[in-house]
Design a protein around this motif. Structure first.
Motif, PDB file in Angstrom:
ATOM      1  N   LYS A 167     -15.329  52.803 -77.124  1.00 28.19           N
ATOM      2  CA  LYS A 167     -16.568  52.219 -76.616  1.00 28.19           C
ATOM      3  C   LYS A 167     -17.795  52.782 -77.332  1.00 28.19           C
ATOM      4  CE  LYS A 167     -14.299  51.494 -72.228  1.00 28.19           C
ATOM      5  NZ  LYS A 167     -12.990  51.925 -72.789  1.00 28.19           N
ATOM      6  N   ILE A 168     -17.565  53.381 -78.494  1.00 30.02           N
ATOM      7  CA  ILE A 168     -18.661  53.866 -79.317  1.00 30.02           C
ATOM      8  C   ILE A 168     -18.959  52.778 -80.340  1.00 30.02           C
ATOM      9  CG2 ILE A 168     -19.451  55.683 -80.886  1.00 30.02           C
ATOM     10  CD1 ILE A 168     -17.389  57.539 -79.563  1.00 30.02           C
ATOM     11  N   TYR A 169     -20.042  52.050 -80.133  1.00 30.10           N
ATOM     12  CA  TYR A 169     -20.318  50.875 -80.952  1.00 30.10           C
ATOM     13  C   TYR A 169     -21.418  51.153 -81.969  1.00 30.10           C
ATOM     14  CZ  TYR A 169     -17.951  48.650 -76.990  1.00 30.10           C
ATOM     15  OH  TYR A 169     -17.064  48.319 -76.012  1.00 30.10           O
ATOM     16  N   ASP A 170     -21.324  50.460 -83.101  1.00 34.57           N
ATOM     17  CA  ASP A 170     -22.438  50.433 -84.037  1.00 34.57           C
ATOM     18  C   ASP A 170     -23.479  49.438 -83.527  1.00 34.57           C
ATOM     19  OD1 ASP A 170     -21.022  52.201 -85.650  1.00 34.57           O
ATOM     20  OD2 ASP A 170     -20.051  50.572 -86.752  1.00 34.57           O
ATOM     21  N   GLN A 171     -24.636  49.420 -84.164  1.00 33.79           N
ATOM     22  CA  GLN A 171     -25.707  48.521 -83.745  1.00 33.79           C
ATOM     23  C   GLN A 171     -26.260  47.767 -84.948  1.00 33.79           C
ATOM     24  OE1 GLN A 171     -28.190  51.521 -81.745  1.00 33.79           O
ATOM     25  NE2 GLN A 171     -28.015  50.318 -79.882  1.00 33.79           N
ATOM     26  N   VAL A 172     -26.655  46.522 -84.714  1.00 32.75           N
ATOM     27  CA  VAL A 172     -27.277  45.706 -85.748  1.00 32.75           C
ATOM     28  C   VAL A 172     -28.682  45.348 -85.296  1.00 32.75           C
ATOM     29  CG1 VAL A 172     -27.182  43.531 -87.007  1.00 32.75           C
ATOM     30  CG2 VAL A 172     -25.069  44.774 -86.516  1.00 32.75           C
ATOM     31  N   SER A 173     -29.633  45.545 -86.191  1.00 31.24           N
ATOM     32  CA  SER A 173     -31.027  45.246 -85.885  1.00 31.24           C
ATOM     33  C   SER A 173     -31.544  44.181 -86.845  1.00 31.24           C
ATOM     34  CB  SER A 173     -31.875  46.515 -86.017  1.00 31.24           C
ATOM     35  OG  SER A 173     -33.247  46.209 -85.858  1.00 31.24           O
ATOM     36  N   PRO A 174     -32.043  43.042 -86.336  1.00 29.23           N
ATOM     37  CA  PRO A 174     -32.574  41.995 -87.221  1.00 29.23           C
ATOM     38  C   PRO A 174     -33.937  42.399 -87.778  1.00 29.23           C
ATOM     39  CG  PRO A 174     -32.864  41.383 -84.920  1.00 29.23           C
ATOM     40  CD  PRO A 174     -32.103  42.679 -84.926  1.00 29.23           C
TER      41      PRO A 174
ATOM     42  N   HIS B 141     -32.999  40.343 -94.356  1.00 24.12           N
ATOM     43  CA  HIS B 141     -32.420  41.680 -94.327  1.00 24.12           C
ATOM     44  C   HIS B 141     -31.708  41.926 -92.999  1.00 24.12           C
ATOM     45  CE1 HIS B 141     -35.769  41.914 -97.220  1.00 24.12           C
ATOM     46  NE2 HIS B 141     -34.994  42.804 -97.855  1.00 24.12           N
ATOM     47  N   LEU B 142     -30.766  42.829 -93.069  1.00 27.23           N
ATOM     48  CA  LEU B 142     -30.026  43.212 -91.870  1.00 27.23           C
ATOM     49  C   LEU B 142     -29.930  44.739 -91.852  1.00 27.23           C
ATOM     50  CD1 LEU B 142     -28.492  41.796 -89.529  1.00 27.23           C
ATOM     51  CD2 LEU B 142     -26.399  42.215 -90.813  1.00 27.23           C
ATOM     52  N   ALA B 143     -30.376  45.347 -90.767  1.00 28.90           N
ATOM     53  CA  ALA B 143     -30.289  46.794 -90.625  1.00 28.90           C
ATOM     54  C   ALA B 143     -29.137  47.130 -89.692  1.00 28.90           C
ATOM     55  CB  ALA B 143     -31.599  47.350 -90.073  1.00 28.90           C
TER      56      ALA B 143
END
Length: 219
Positions: free
Chosen positions: A45-52, A57-59
């Protein structure tokens, strides 16, 4: 394995640290089990994160193991502090080197040793699923100068967690500064003083809490 050997670990903790077996069976061992199972449940349940960031671009925030973590334990909660430190470190994929307090090292060594036959079965099963490699969990007993300081100064130790005195905590910060600037997390002593304000009520209850905080669990 800890559940199966709970009585043995409680007795060892009592012999080593001076706690009553009752306290060890009521608090230390059950809380150790709870801490480890909680972090085991956390692993997937340790997730990465995506920020628009923009249209083009994608962070992405990627959570990765920090590497090798040195874990320095205090004498007052040897077994429970072991769980507090190895639980999150192992769950996030790090390798750990545990230095138990030289006064209370029995239960850390017993956990590392396991009940030999059962431990080999468990480790073999984990390795067959690619979940645990040799050398991931290590316990190195010894004194501060012989083990603690080398851990703090070692260039291949990427992070260090220490629970103990403020004086020693300052040393670990110096060791990190003088070596590889490893991450250092400190929980230091000196938490007994209390501030009682003029409008405080029920001073007998206040006094009881102060005494309990100062002297419970051998201070």
């Amino acid at each position: 394995l800890i559940k199966r050997n709970a009585r043995e670990l409680a007795v060892m903790e009592s012999l080593d640290s001076g706690k009553t077996i009752f306290d060890c069976e009521l608090t230390d061992v059950p809380e150790t089990i709870h801490c480890l199972t909680w972090h085991a449940e956390l692993i997937d349940k340790i997730y990465d994160q995506v920020s628009p960031a923009s249209d083009n671009h994608l962070a992405m925030i990627v959570r990765e193991p920090v590497g090798v973590v040195g874990l320095v334990l205090p004498w007052n909660f040897p077994l429970l502090m072991l769980a507090w430190k190895i639980g999150p470190a192992l769950a996030t994929g790090c390798s750990v080197i545990v230095k138990p307090a030289e006064e209370t090292s029995l239960t850390a060594l017993r956990i590392a040793d396991g009940s030999r036959v059962e431990r080999l079965k468990v480790i073999a099963a984990l390795r067959s699923h690619g979940q645990m490699m040799k050398g991931v969990f290590n316990v190195v007993p010894g004194t501060g100068p012989d083990v603690g300081e080398p851990l703090g100064r070692h260039m291949d130790v990427d992070a260090l967690s220490f629970t103990g005195s403020t004086e020693t905590g300052r040393r670990f910060l110096r060791y990190a500064a003088e070596s590889n600037l490893k991450e250092v997390t400190l929980e230091m002593g000196g938490k007994n003083p209390a501030v009682v304000l003029d409008d405080a009520e029920n001073l007998d209850r206040v006094a009881a809490h102060i005494v309990n905080g100062a002297f419970w669990n051998m201070g």
